[in-house]
Design a protein around this motif. Structure first.
Motif, PDB file in Angstrom:
ATOM      1  N   ILE A  32       0.815  -1.221   0.000  1.00 15.86           N
ATOM      2  CA  ILE A  32       0.000   0.000   0.000  1.00 15.86           C
ATOM      3  C   ILE A  32       0.851   1.276   0.000  1.00 15.86           C
ATOM      4  O   ILE A  32       0.329   2.383  -0.092  1.00 15.86           O
ATOM      5  N   TYR A  33       2.189   1.109   0.066  1.00 14.24           N
ATOM      6  CA  TYR A  33       3.042   2.286   0.235  1.00 14.24           C
ATOM      7  C   TYR A  33       2.817   3.357  -0.837  1.00 14.24           C
ATOM      8  O   TYR A  33       2.752   4.549  -0.539  1.00 14.24           O
ATOM      9  N   LEU A  39       0.213   4.025  -2.799  1.00 18.57           N
ATOM     10  CA  LEU A  39      -1.080   4.709  -2.667  1.00 18.57           C
ATOM     11  C   LEU A  39      -1.077   5.656  -1.473  1.00 18.57           C
ATOM     12  O   LEU A  39      -1.493   6.817  -1.579  1.00 18.57           O
ATOM     13  N   GLU A  40      -0.566   5.179  -0.340  1.00 16.24           N
ATOM     14  CA  GLU A  40      -0.621   6.043   0.845  1.00 16.24           C
ATOM     15  C   GLU A  40       0.392   7.185   0.755  1.00 16.24           C
ATOM     16  O   GLU A  40       0.190   8.241   1.365  1.00 16.24           O
TER      17      GLU A  40
END
Lengths: 132, 135
Positions: free
Chosen positions: B19-20, B22-23
């Motif tokens: 998820i890195y 996207l976040e």
């Protein structure tokens, strides 16, 4: 010196939150001001009161809460990251209809927006990032 | 908030396996409201975030790559891409999607946001920052 801390990994899976805690504690003991500790990505899992680690191991969440209480630290969990991972305070639990007692934010932590991370970068002389 | 600080977001991971990416982008979008001097860097597997023709239908994951093309509207116009990371992955500049912005100081002329730099240049870019957020 005024620092902000960013924690991007969850407890136990990754050393980042342990290292961030030890770094923050050591800095505070040396008289360094910590403007804010911000928890993002899986780092938000440092802020759930529902963790129950084995008794012969460290309790990372409790460590943060106690450090926060001792030094009046601003421990902020990102709301967007927290909602994805099931970390809620009273207000959010109610707003999303999760029922009585669903709030699991740990003592001394608060949930707020990503703007608090940007502000932490602006206000501190250094933002120290702990992650993968 | 007197003088704007230089913020660099360092993107090192492929877009959908974790998820890195996207976040990281979510912080960039929120941070854009703070009128700071923002740039992004793409290195290691992070260069895949800018790959052309991303299609996530089979993954059941949201394709957030179009958001990069909107960054210009948020005043984010400097996306550094490390040349060695591209080469190490068999990619060329043509494998990346075009990202542009409208330069309001130049009659809103459309200009490229992607800046291709080698590793040593990127190190200099990093050294020049006030705040480096690494994802």
């Amino acid at each position: 010196m005024k620092l902000s801390i960013l924690v991007n990994e969850g407890p136990y899976t990754h050393q980042a939150s342990d290292t961030a805690y030890q770094f923050t504690k050591a800095a505070l003991e040396k008289g360094v001001e910590i403007f804010r500790v911000f928890f993002y990505n899986d780092g938000v899992n440092n802020g759930t009161r529902l963790t129950v680690p084995p008794q012969d191991d460290r309790n990372i969440q409790k460590n943060w809460s106690e450090l926060g209480e001792k030094y009046k630290l601003d421990l902020v969990v990102c709301i967007a990251a927290a909602q994805r991972r099931g970390i809620l305070d009273e207000g959010e639990a109610k707003r999303h209809g999760k029922g009585e007692g669903a709030a699991n934010i740990a003592p001394g932590f608060r949930i707020s927006g990503l703007g608090q991370l940007i502000e932490a970068g602006i206000e501190a002389e250094r933002l120290v990032v702990f992650g993968d | 908030m007197s003088v704007a600080k230089k913020f660099l977001y360092v993107n090192r991971k492929a877009p959908y396996g974790t998820i890195y990416a996207l976040e990281s982008l979510e912080v960039v979008l929120i941070g854009a409201a703070f009128d700071q001097n923002v740039s992004l860097a793409f290195l290691d597997d992070g260069v895949f975030q800018l790959a052309k023709g991303q299609d996530t239908k089979g993954l059941g994951v949201k394709n957030f790559s179009p958001t990069f093309r909107a960054l210009g509207d948020y005043g984010v116009t400097k996306l550094y891409v490390e040349k060695e990371s591209l080469a190490e992955r068999g990619l060329t500049e043509d494998d990346l999607m075009p990202v542009t912005y409208e330069d309001e100081n130049d009659g809103f002329a459309e200009k490229p946001s992607l800046i291709f730099v080698d590793r040593a240049e990127l190190a200099r870019v990093m050294r020049d920052q006030d705040v480096v957020l690494s994802f």
